[in-house]
Design a protein around this motif. Structure first.
Motif, PDB file in Angstrom:
ATOM      1  N   GLN A  51       0.868  -1.087  -0.081  1.00 50.26           N
ATOM      2  CA  GLN A  51       0.233   0.090  -0.229  1.00 50.26           C
ATOM      3  C   GLN A  51       0.663   1.265   0.041  1.00 50.26           C
ATOM      4  O   GLN A  51       0.731   2.241  -0.779  1.00 50.26           O
ATOM      5  N   GLU A  52       1.914   1.159   0.734  1.00 50.44           N
ATOM      6  CA  GLU A  52       2.661   2.307   0.843  1.00 50.44           C
ATOM      7  C   GLU A  52       3.623   2.739  -0.489  1.00 50.44           C
ATOM      8  O   GLU A  52       3.534   3.849  -0.969  1.00 50.44           O
ATOM      9  N   LEU A  53       4.004   1.499  -0.878  1.00 44.60           N
ATOM     10  CA  LEU A  53       4.727   1.434  -2.179  1.00 44.60           C
ATOM     11  C   LEU A  53       3.641   2.260  -3.234  1.00 44.60           C
ATOM     12  O   LEU A  53       4.190   3.121  -4.050  1.00 44.60           O
ATOM     13  N   ASN A  55       0.945   4.055  -2.897  1.00 43.11           N
ATOM     14  CA  ASN A  55       0.576   5.431  -2.650  1.00 43.11           C
ATOM     15  C   ASN A  55       1.807   6.452  -2.823  1.00 43.11           C
ATOM     16  O   ASN A  55       1.334   7.578  -3.082  1.00 43.11           O
ATOM     17  N   ASN A  56       2.915   6.134  -2.711  1.00 46.88           N
ATOM     18  CA  ASN A  56       4.121   6.967  -2.988  1.00 46.88           C
ATOM     19  C   ASN A  56       4.596   6.840  -4.532  1.00 46.88           C
ATOM     20  O   ASN A  56       5.616   7.502  -4.670  1.00 46.88           O
ATOM     21  N   THR A  57       3.980   6.119  -5.230  1.00 49.39           N
ATOM     22  CA  THR A  57       4.438   6.207  -6.534  1.00 49.39           C
ATOM     23  C   THR A  57       4.129   7.555  -7.307  1.00 49.39           C
ATOM     24  O   THR A  57       2.996   8.043  -7.301  1.00 49.39           O
ATOM     25  N   PRO A  58       5.055   8.105  -7.632  1.00 50.02           N
ATOM     26  CA  PRO A  58       4.724   9.563  -8.315  1.00 50.02           C
ATOM     27  C   PRO A  58       4.001   9.350  -9.629  1.00 50.02           C
ATOM     28  O   PRO A  58       3.965   8.214 -10.306  1.00 50.02           O
ATOM     29  N   HIS A 103      12.316   4.179 -11.952  1.00 54.86           N
ATOM     30  CA  HIS A 103      11.705   4.398 -10.744  1.00 54.86           C
ATOM     31  C   HIS A 103      11.512   2.953  -9.815  1.00 54.86           C
ATOM     32  O   HIS A 103      12.050   3.017  -8.545  1.00 54.86           O
ATOM     33  N   SER A 108      12.600   3.406  -5.663  1.00 57.42           N
ATOM     34  CA  SER A 108      11.393   2.924  -4.396  1.00 57.42           C
ATOM     35  C   SER A 108      12.124   1.594  -3.981  1.00 57.42           C
ATOM     36  O   SER A 108      12.989   1.009  -4.410  1.00 57.42           O
ATOM     37  N   ASN A 109      11.408   1.148  -3.091  1.00 56.45           N
ATOM     38  CA  ASN A 109      11.472  -0.093  -2.289  1.00 56.45           C
ATOM     39  C   ASN A 109      10.975  -1.378  -2.998  1.00 56.45           C
ATOM     40  O   ASN A 109      10.659  -2.354  -2.170  1.00 56.45           O
ATOM     41  N   SER A 110      10.518  -1.485  -3.970  1.00 60.83           N
ATOM     42  CA  SER A 110       9.754  -2.507  -4.891  1.00 60.83           C
ATOM     43  C   SER A 110      10.564  -3.888  -4.544  1.00 60.83           C
ATOM     44  O   SER A 110       9.987  -4.848  -4.477  1.00 60.83           O
TER      45      SER A 110
END
Length: 146
Positions: A51-53, A55-58, A103, A108-110
């Protein structure tokens, strides 16, 4: 005419790859649509890290996702319609892939969130993107695309 060729000298593998590329890219379009239209209820069912990943995707990364999948889908249609337009559409798709890959892997921390699939799938998509550009160029050089 050989057994691998049909009308206008186009080989059977051209059609197999073309239809496979269309299905692959339509699955990408479905994934994009599901991602951008995800309801808050469905989002809440995902693990917190995912969810955090998401929600923080530009917006620019989400836009790159759109260019990648829609460019690939329209490029695949153009390829099946034997149109040279397939090449620039596949190039647009590839640029979207590269931006999205940048990205995912570097901003990101994907990898932490998705594990090895967070690396394998994007690299596979990258290789498919290169392959579709090559197919379009090869098809143009053979005179299969007008």
């Amino acid at each position: 005419m050989t057994e691998e060729q049909n009308n206008n000298g186009i080989t059977t593998w051209f059609w197999v790859i073309g239809w496979g590329a269309l299905v692959w890219n339509l699955l990408g379009v479905m994934s994009y649509i599901m991602t951008v239209t995800m309801s808050p209820e469905i989002m809440a069912e995902l693990p917190e890290a995912q969810q955090e990943l998401m929600n923080n995707t530009p917006a620019w990364a989400t836009g790159a996702f759109a260019f990648a999948v829609f460019g690939g889908a329209f490029g695949s249609l153009a390829l099946l319609m034997k149109r040279k337009l397939a090449l620039p559409l596949f190039i647009v798709s590839f640029v979207g892939i590269v931006v999205q890959l940048y990205h995912s892997l570097f901003m990101s921390n994907s990898i932490e969130v998705y594990g090895p699939g967070g690396v394998i799938m994007p690299i596979m998509v990258f290789l498919f993107g290169i392959g579709l550009i090559w197919i379009a160029r090869h098809s143009i050089s053979k005179g299969w695309l007008k």
